[in-house]
Structures are given as C-alpha cells and as structure tokens.
Design an enzyme around this catalytic site. Structure first.
Site, mmCIF file in Angstrom:
data_model
loop_
_atom_site.group_PDB
_atom_site.id
_atom_site.type_symbol
_atom_site.label_atom_id
_atom_site.label_comp_id
_atom_site.label_asym_id
_atom_site.label_seq_id
_atom_site.Cartn_x
_atom_site.Cartn_y
_atom_site.Cartn_z
ATOM 1 C CB CYS A 83 -0.940 -0.011 1.571
ATOM 2 S SG CYS A 83 -1.656 1.214 1.850
ATOM 3 C CG ASN B 52 -1.965 6.412 -1.111
ATOM 4 O OD1 ASN B 52 -1.032 7.898 -1.652
ATOM 5 N ND2 ASN B 52 -2.984 6.086 -2.255
ATOM 6 C CD GLU C 51 -7.019 1.760 -3.096
ATOM 7 O OE1 GLU C 51 -7.088 0.172 -2.921
ATOM 8 O OE2 GLU C 51 -6.503 2.067 -3.215
ATOM 9 N N GLY D 270 -0.498 1.858 -6.942
ATOM 10 C CA GLY D 270 -1.489 1.791 -8.339
ATOM 11 C C GLY D 270 -0.594 3.335 -9.613
#
Ligand SMILES: N[C@H](CCC[C@H](N)C(=O)O)C(=O)O
Length: 283
Positions: A73, A75, A216, A228
């Site tokens: 992930c 972020n 997502e 992404g």
C-alpha cells in the site's frame, strides 16, 4: 483500542500501533470491516497495522474495507513512515519497512518542528511476468502489455504490473470518460486474475504528466492509490508513453504523486502523509 486515522492524498486508513495494541489474528479481517464502516465505525478505505519486525524497522499489514488483506500500500507506506518517525518507533529519517510484498526503504522529510511533511519510498522492482502478477496466461513467463481481455461485451486492453499487489492498467484518451464504477468491478474479479486485481485508468498528458483513476481491489473507488500510481508509470514506460529516469507527476483525485522508474529497475514514489485524528475505539 487506540487508533490513528491518517491519509495519503485522501486514501485514508485506520492505523493501529501493534507495538502497544494486541488484536487477535482471527479478528483482523472483521475488525477492518468494522473500523472502515462510515456508519458503524470510524470510516476509511481500510485498516493498517504497524508491528515490530524481524527484518526491518517496522512491519506494515494492510486490510481493505472488505476485510481482505493486501500485500502492499503506497499511501499507507508514507503514513506508516510518518507515524513511525513521529512516535519514536524509528530514530533515523531513513529506514526499512517490511510488507507482505517485500521490504521497502522510506525516507521522511521533516520541517523545522521535526514534523514529517513528505515521504520518499523506494518501492523496489515491479514484477511483470504473468505468474508474478498473478494472471492466468498461456505463457506464465510472458509479460502482459496492452493485451486484450474480454470484459462484458467489450475488449479491454490492459497492462499488468505487480508492486507486491496486482494492478491492471488501461490507457484512455480522456480520464473524465473512465468507466471506473461500471468496468472496475468487472475487471477486479475477472477470472484471469486468481487473486483479483486493482484496476487503473491513465490519460497521458505528456512524457512527464499523467491523469489517473482507480478502482481498488477490496475497496472500490478511492481518492488515490500509491502502488497503482507506480504501476501506471511502469505501464506507461512499457507502452512507450513515458520514459525511465523521468520523474512523472501523477494527478490522482486526491492530489499529486511524483513517481520515477529508474534505470536500475527500482520505482521511487514521493508524496505527502497527513494525520486526521486519533483516539480510542470500542470493539
Ligand atoms: N491504496 C493502496 C493500495 C491498496 C491495495 C489494495 N486495494 C489491494 O492491493 O488489495 C495504495 O496506496 O497503494
């Protein structure tokens, strides 16, 4: 249980410091669903747990708002880096974070009050072979670049990239026309993707600038997706729209990330990480 809600460009998660808390393994999935619920919980795109690590400074685990666990992930990594530095889990500005998708190197940029303003992460090498995505394919060692997959009554062209988690990237003339909510769920659970997939649309503005939207896996439409965005730049280079070593500005709904796919193969991501709130939640 104490929590901290943070976001990276509007991609928010409820963070739990597992150095101090103790959620039972078998309750993690249901807890993620509960915390992410905007009516019965705190409201977020999912839950991220920060653990001690045997191989890095800290370990990150990511759960989508449907309770499924993701292997990476982007972020989230920037927010974990900010939290770890500001809460003394690490004592240096550069450190390694363990993820299920591999270890990455984060560097925090701090202001005069020693607060983290932005984070740069070496996300490592993209995985491009069909078997690494994973994606079903006649040749498991082949790369999937601009390949047609039948979706409903349409032929959709995707480029498949894993950043530890799987992404199917499409190129579109106008990002405003991206059929995110119509086509996203159809590709997310397409039978070519045995572990399902994150779905991205990219409009190329120039060799240094793209627009980006995402559906997502396990969370639906989000404001931003760091892994992404990395996958989008890799796909852009593979399709001849972007170049290696060039820092690309990726415009996501929640703001901009700077992404570079370097000649040595590593993908670098730079962007913000912000606190929203913290407190106690009853489980
Ligand atoms: N929002 C995250 C991606 C979560 C990925 C998750 N949806 C999955 O791979 O299942 C990011 O910033 O990279």
């Amino acid at each position: 249980m104490k929590f901290t809600k943070m976001h990276g460009l509007g991609n928010s998660y409820v963070y739990v410091n597992m150095f101090n808390e103790n959620l039972p393994e078998k309750q993690l999935s249901e807890t993620a669903v509960r915390l992410a619920d905007k009516n019965k919980g705190i409201g977020s795109d999912g839950m991220i747990l920060i653990y001690p690590s045997q191989t890095a400074a800290v370990k990150m685990r990511v759960f989508n708002n449907d309770g499924s666990e993701a292997k990476n992930c982007g972020n989230g990594l920037r927010c974990v880096a900010k939290y770890s530095y500001e809460h003394g889990l690490v004592t240096t500005t550069s450190f390694t974070i363990e993820t299920l998708g591999g270890n990455v190197e984060a560097t925090v940029s701090v202001d005069h009050e020693n607060c983290v303003q932005s984070v740069t992460v070496n996300m490592g090498q993209p995985r491009l072979l069909a078997k690494e995505i994973p994606m079903k394919n006649e040749h498991s060692e082949a790369m999937i670049v601009n390949e047609v997959i039948p979706v409903y009554h349409q032929d959709i062209r995707v480029t498949a990239v894993s950043m530890g988690n799987p992404h199917a990237v499409q190129f579109i003339d106008s990002i405003e026309k991206a059929p995110v909510k119509e086509i996203g769920p159809l590709i997310e659970k397409h039978d070519r993707f045995p572990e399902w997939v994150n779905v991205e649309w990219v409009e190329v503005v120039s060799p240094k600038e793209i627009h980006f939207r995402v559906w997502e896996r396990g969370s639906g439409i989000t404001q931003a997706c760091g892994t992404g965005a990395c996958a989008a730049v890799v796909a852009g280079v593979l399709n001849g729209h972007l170049e290696k070593e060039s820092e690309v500005t990726v415009h996501l709904l929640g703001g901009d990330l700077q992404i570079t796919w370097k000649d040595d193969g590593d993908v670098w991501m730079k962007g913000p990480a912000e606190y929203i709130c913290s407190g106690d939640v009853c489980l």
